[in-house]
Design a protein around this motif. Structure first.
Motif, PDB file in Angstrom:
ATOM      1  N   ALA A 142       0.664  -0.688   0.056  1.00 13.54           N
ATOM      2  CA  ALA A 142       0.251  -0.202  -0.086  1.00 13.54           C
ATOM      3  C   ALA A 142       1.023   1.406  -0.193  1.00 13.54           C
ATOM      4  N   VAL A 143       0.277   2.358  -0.753  1.00 12.05           N
ATOM      5  CA  VAL A 143       1.313   3.397  -1.118  1.00 12.05           C
ATOM      6  C   VAL A 143       0.138   4.892  -0.207  1.00 12.05           C
ATOM      7  N   LEU A 144       0.141   5.135   0.787  1.00 12.01           N
ATOM      8  CA  LEU A 144      -0.544   7.051   1.561  1.00 12.01           C
ATOM      9  C   LEU A 144      -0.038   7.582   0.607  1.00 12.01           C
ATOM     10  N   TYR A 145      -1.010   8.359  -0.051  1.00 12.79           N
ATOM     11  CA  TYR A 145       0.033   9.526  -1.310  1.00 12.79           C
ATOM     12  C   TYR A 145      -0.499  10.536   0.451  1.00 12.79           C
ATOM     13  N   ASP A 146       0.237  11.728   0.963  1.00 15.58           N
ATOM     14  CA  ASP A 146      -0.640  12.521   1.940  1.00 15.58           C
ATOM     15  C   ASP A 146      -0.612  13.497   1.193  1.00 15.58           C
ATOM     16  N   CYS A 147      -1.902  13.996   0.457  1.00 17.93           N
ATOM     17  CA  CYS A 147      -2.257  15.290  -0.080  1.00 17.93           C
ATOM     18  C   CYS A 147      -2.536  16.937   0.740  1.00 17.93           C
ATOM     19  N   HIS A 148      -2.029  17.600   0.635  1.00 19.13           N
ATOM     20  CA  HIS A 148      -1.576  19.560   1.449  1.00 19.13           C
ATOM     21  C   HIS A 148      -1.371  19.669   0.527  1.00 19.13           C
ATOM     22  N   SER A 149      -1.421  21.738   1.100  1.00 21.95           N
ATOM     23  CA  SER A 149      -1.283  22.990  -0.061  1.00 21.95           C
ATOM     24  C   SER A 149      -1.347  23.803   1.011  1.00 21.95           C
ATOM     25  N   ILE A 150      -0.702  24.514   0.589  1.00 22.80           N
ATOM     26  CA  ILE A 150      -0.665  25.784   2.023  1.00 22.80           C
ATOM     27  C   ILE A 150      -0.139  27.186   0.533  1.00 22.80           C
ATOM     28  N   ARG A 151      -0.475  28.131   1.260  1.00 23.52           N
ATOM     29  CA  ARG A 151       0.380  29.119   1.436  1.00 23.52           C
ATOM     30  C   ARG A 151       1.345  29.357   0.273  1.00 23.52           C
ATOM     31  N   SER A 152       1.957  30.099  -0.958  1.00 20.46           N
ATOM     32  CA  SER A 152       3.157  29.836  -1.218  1.00 20.46           C
ATOM     33  C   SER A 152       4.383  31.285  -0.675  1.00 20.46           C
ATOM     34  N   LEU A 153       3.346  32.028   0.236  1.00 22.70           N
ATOM     35  CA  LEU A 153       4.540  32.865   0.858  1.00 22.70           C
ATOM     36  C   LEU A 153       3.542  33.041   2.369  1.00 22.70           C
ATOM     37  N   ILE A 154       4.427  32.502   3.334  1.00 21.20           N
ATOM     38  CA  ILE A 154       4.237  32.268   5.034  1.00 21.20           C
ATOM     39  C   ILE A 154       5.014  33.187   5.769  1.00 21.20           C
ATOM     40  N   PRO A 155       5.577  34.306   5.582  1.00 18.58           N
ATOM     41  CA  PRO A 155       7.382  34.336   6.345  1.00 18.58           C
ATOM     42  C   PRO A 155       7.084  33.521   7.719  1.00 18.58           C
ATOM     43  N   LEU A 157       6.805  30.958   8.726  1.00 20.54           N
ATOM     44  CA  LEU A 157       6.665  29.810   8.737  1.00 20.54           C
ATOM     45  C   LEU A 157       7.658  29.576   7.698  1.00 20.54           C
ATOM     46  N   PHE A 158       8.245  29.813   6.794  1.00 19.83           N
ATOM     47  CA  PHE A 158       9.161  29.703   6.035  1.00 19.83           C
ATOM     48  C   PHE A 158       9.997  31.226   5.162  1.00 19.83           C
ATOM     49  N   GLU A 159      11.103  30.679   4.674  1.00 19.58           N
ATOM     50  CA  GLU A 159      11.559  31.881   4.173  1.00 19.58           C
ATOM     51  C   GLU A 159      10.984  31.927   3.017  1.00 19.58           C
ATOM     52  N   GLY A 160      10.602  33.169   2.025  1.00 19.38           N
ATOM     53  CA  GLY A 160      10.475  33.020   0.794  1.00 19.38           C
ATOM     54  C   GLY A 160       9.888  32.572   0.257  1.00 19.38           C
ATOM     55  N   ARG A 161       9.628  32.080  -0.777  1.00 22.25           N
ATOM     56  CA  ARG A 161       8.646  31.588  -1.516  1.00 22.25           C
ATOM     57  C   ARG A 161       8.480  30.317  -1.767  1.00 22.25           C
ATOM     58  N   LEU A 162       7.473  29.049  -1.092  1.00 23.99           N
ATOM     59  CA  LEU A 162       7.215  27.990  -0.703  1.00 23.99           C
ATOM     60  C   LEU A 162       7.735  27.562  -2.673  1.00 23.99           C
ATOM     61  N   PRO A 163       8.782  26.319  -2.737  1.00 21.07           N
ATOM     62  CA  PRO A 163       8.243  26.168  -4.406  1.00 21.07           C
ATOM     63  C   PRO A 163       7.514  24.775  -4.136  1.00 21.07           C
ATOM     64  N   ASP A 164       6.685  25.076  -5.876  1.00 24.01           N
ATOM     65  CA  ASP A 164       5.120  24.477  -5.851  1.00 24.01           C
ATOM     66  C   ASP A 164       5.120  22.635  -5.304  1.00 24.01           C
ATOM     67  N   PHE A 165       5.620  22.365  -5.818  1.00 17.93           N
ATOM     68  CA  PHE A 165       5.615  20.905  -5.447  1.00 17.93           C
ATOM     69  C   PHE A 165       6.850  20.346  -3.872  1.00 17.93           C
ATOM     70  N   ASN A 166       6.582  20.118  -2.669  1.00 16.63           N
ATOM     71  CA  ASN A 166       7.042  19.673  -1.694  1.00 16.63           C
ATOM     72  C   ASN A 166       7.278  18.554  -1.158  1.00 16.63           C
ATOM     73  N   ILE A 167       8.276  17.548  -1.742  1.00 14.48           N
ATOM     74  CA  ILE A 167       8.017  16.626  -1.222  1.00 14.48           C
ATOM     75  C   ILE A 167       8.342  16.396  -0.490  1.00 14.48           C
ATOM     76  N   GLY A 168       7.444  14.880   0.556  1.00 14.70           N
ATOM     77  CA  GLY A 168       7.943  14.829   2.067  1.00 14.70           C
ATOM     78  C   GLY A 168       8.221  13.916   1.930  1.00 14.70           C
ATOM     79  N   THR A 169       9.583  12.588   2.683  1.00 17.25           N
ATOM     80  CA  THR A 169       9.655  10.841   3.355  1.00 17.25           C
ATOM     81  C   THR A 169      10.638  10.975   4.239  1.00 17.25           C
ATOM     82  N   ASP A 170      10.265  12.303   5.185  1.00 16.51           N
ATOM     83  CA  ASP A 170      11.762  12.216   6.426  1.00 16.51           C
ATOM     84  C   ASP A 170      13.263  11.515   5.934  1.00 16.51           C
ATOM     85  N   GLY A 171      12.702  11.991   4.829  1.00 16.40           N
ATOM     86  CA  GLY A 171      14.198  11.950   4.928  1.00 16.40           C
ATOM     87  C   GLY A 171      14.749  10.301   4.115  1.00 16.40           C
TER      88      GLY A 171
END
Length: 267
Positions: A142-155, A157-171
């Motif tokens: 089984a593959v769980l693909y967890d779907c999320h979205s967020i504003r591209s500019l949130i100082p 939480l993060f600096e600058g503009r967020l990339p379009d696709f942010n992939i997370g696999t905990d390293g």
């Protein structure tokens, strides 16, 4: 069907999770939100609509309650996902800009948190876990693909503009390397879009909790910058058909590649 989640079963080895698209807030909780909180600004606006039909026969599990009620992608014990960095808690006290969302004196108590965990967080994850296990029993993987979205500019939480696709696999811990590679390659091939692997968002509690490659359960998070499918990242957070249609194409490719890899991992 529950009043806190929706399930649509499919025959694919891929399960799509949507923990943050819900906007339901019980009346007794809503009346405690301040004007800022009532905007529900940190919703993954329209994301289930964006993904609709992209992967035929995918199973879908979606929370219908809002993350201000309780965050379905936070550790139920309240442990921070990103120690030392600005983030929001299991039951948020602020929005993503660090501004209060509750009326003064109406902030959630420890008893509130426990009650909401039992009424919302646990049922959603019980449903998600059941579907992941059903899919694994059917396919051997089984593959769980967890779907999320967020504003591209949130100082906050993060600096600058967020990339379009942010992939997370905990390293690389939460899924087979082939799933990670397929997702990165498909994202990199999406012309006009940027991507990052395990950047500011390296996978929330859902991804880290469910991702057990040795048990043939893989999890990966995709955090999509909302500028790619919303007309504006502020109120009224309207869906932009043209932008959405453009980004649906690479998202479809990503999901199809993941499914293809999943079939190859069947044991």
């Amino acid at each position: 069907m529950s009043d806190v989640f929706e399930v649509r079963r499919g025959s694919s080895p891929v399960v799509l999770g949507f923990p943050h698209t819900g906007v339901d807030v019980p009346a007794d909780i809503r009346e405690r939100l301040n004007d800022n909180g009532l905007k529900l600004a940190d919703t993954d606006w329209h994301l289930h609509r964006l993904y609709e039909g992209l992967l035929r026969n995918a199973t879908i599990v979606r929370a219908t309650f809002h993350r201000y009620v309780i965050d379905a992608n936070r550790d139920p014990e309240g442990i921070s996902l990103y120690p030392g960095q600005n983030t929001t808690t299991l039951v948020p006290l602020t929005d993503f800009d660090g501004q209060p969302i509750w009326k003064e004196g109406a902030e959630p108590t420890e008893a509130d948190i426990i009650a909401r965990r039992d009424a919302f967080h646990r049922p959603y994850h019980a449903a998600l876990a059941a579907e992941v296990e059903r899919v694994r029993a059917e396919h051997g993987v089984a593959v769980l693909y967890d779907c999320h979205s967020i504003r591209s500019l949130i100082p906050f939480l993060f600096e600058g503009r967020l990339p379009d696709f942010n992939i997370g696999t905990d390293g690389g811990v939460t899924c087979d390397a082939a799933i990670e590679a397929a997702t990165v390659e498909a994202s990199a091939a999406a012309e006009g879009y940027t991507h990052v692997l395990n950047g500011r968002f390296r996978g929330g509690w859902t991804t880290r909790h469910y991702g057990r490659p040795r048990d043939n359960v893989h999890a990966i998070q995709m955090e999509l910058a909302q500028v790619n499918y919303l007309a504006t990242e502020t109120v009224p957070f309207a869906y932009d058909e043209a932008r959405a249609d453009q980004v649906r194409a690479p998202l479809k490719t990503i999901l199809e590649r993941i499914e293809q890899v999943a079939f190859g991992l069947k044991r």
